[in-house]
Design an enzyme around this catalytic site. Sequence first.
Site, PDB file in Angstrom:
ATOM      1  N   CYS A  60      35.735  36.329  18.469  1.00 53.23           N
ATOM      2  CA  CYS A  60      36.536  35.335  17.762  1.00 53.23           C
ATOM      3  C   CYS A  60      35.626  34.268  17.174  1.00 53.23           C
ATOM      4  O   CYS A  60      34.675  33.835  17.828  1.00 53.23           O
ATOM      5  CB  CYS A  60      37.534  34.712  18.744  1.00 53.23           C
ATOM      6  SG  CYS A  60      38.621  33.464  18.011  1.00 53.23           S
TER       7      CYS A  60
ATOM      8  N   HIS B 286      45.855  39.458  17.394  1.00 52.94           N
ATOM      9  CA  HIS B 286      44.872  38.425  17.724  1.00 52.94           C
ATOM     10  C   HIS B 286      45.183  37.127  16.970  1.00 52.94           C
ATOM     11  O   HIS B 286      45.222  36.046  17.567  1.00 52.94           O
ATOM     12  CB  HIS B 286      43.475  38.943  17.358  1.00 52.94           C
ATOM     13  CG  HIS B 286      42.365  37.975  17.616  1.00 52.94           C
ATOM     14  ND1 HIS B 286      41.436  38.179  18.609  1.00 52.94           N
ATOM     15  CD2 HIS B 286      42.015  36.810  17.011  1.00 52.94           C
ATOM     16  CE1 HIS B 286      40.566  37.175  18.601  1.00 52.94           C
ATOM     17  NE2 HIS B 286      40.905  36.337  17.633  1.00 52.94           N
ATOM     18  N   GLU B 287      45.437  37.237  15.667  1.00 50.10           N
ATOM     19  CA  GLU B 287      45.690  36.037  14.862  1.00 50.10           C
ATOM     20  C   GLU B 287      47.045  35.413  15.181  1.00 50.10           C
ATOM     21  O   GLU B 287      47.167  34.187  15.245  1.00 50.10           O
ATOM     22  CB  GLU B 287      45.567  36.350  13.365  1.00 50.10           C
ATOM     23  CG  GLU B 287      44.188  36.811  12.934  1.00 50.10           C
ATOM     24  CD  GLU B 287      43.037  35.929  13.390  1.00 50.10           C
ATOM     25  OE1 GLU B 287      43.208  34.691  13.508  1.00 50.10           O
ATOM     26  OE2 GLU B 287      41.943  36.468  13.641  1.00 50.10           O
TER      27      GLU B 287
ATOM     28  N   HIS C  18      46.864  33.264  18.167  1.00 55.95           N
ATOM     29  CA  HIS C  18      46.335  31.916  17.884  1.00 55.95           C
ATOM     30  C   HIS C  18      47.456  30.950  17.535  1.00 55.95           C
ATOM     31  O   HIS C  18      47.407  29.771  17.898  1.00 55.95           O
ATOM     32  CB  HIS C  18      45.344  31.951  16.716  1.00 55.95           C
ATOM     33  CG  HIS C  18      43.942  32.260  17.109  1.00 55.95           C
ATOM     34  ND1 HIS C  18      43.191  31.446  17.935  1.00 55.95           N
ATOM     35  CD2 HIS C  18      43.130  33.289  16.757  1.00 55.95           C
ATOM     36  CE1 HIS C  18      41.987  31.962  18.078  1.00 55.95           C
ATOM     37  NE2 HIS C  18      41.920  33.094  17.381  1.00 55.95           N
TER      38      HIS C  18
END
Length: 151
Positions: free
Chosen positions: A88, A130-131, A134
Amino acid sequence: MAIRNIVQEGDPLLRKISKPVEAFDDRLATLLDDMKDTVKKAKGAGLAGPQVGVLKRVCVIDLPEGYYEFVNPVILSEKGKQKGQEGCLSVRGKFGYVVRPKQVTVEYYNRLGEKQTVVAEGFFARACCHEIDHLDGVLYVDKASEVWFDK
């Protein structure tokens, strides 16, 4: 367009939940343009709003098969499982193994406010998850079965 600073692990901003985008305007377009420039300069695969200090539900993904902008993304469905290595831009120097869906269907809006849907598989599915994590204040290290430092 500008290169933005990437917020690093330890900053409380990365642990906050992002707010939905309500205005599809020039400010959003500038943010998305800046995020594109920033992720390309950093040689990353993706970048989310909180990583550039903006608590809005936006993320970008830059892959060989295409560049994607997601505004207010929602994962509608998941299929299968895959375990793979992740890193990341906000967790520099660390890597880990994370189990993610093999396929996801994501509903989102483009920069013009038009609703879109995409089916992502493999690494693209991993990047989407993953995004979007966030945007909910979750880092991959929270889900990793093993984390190590790059040598």
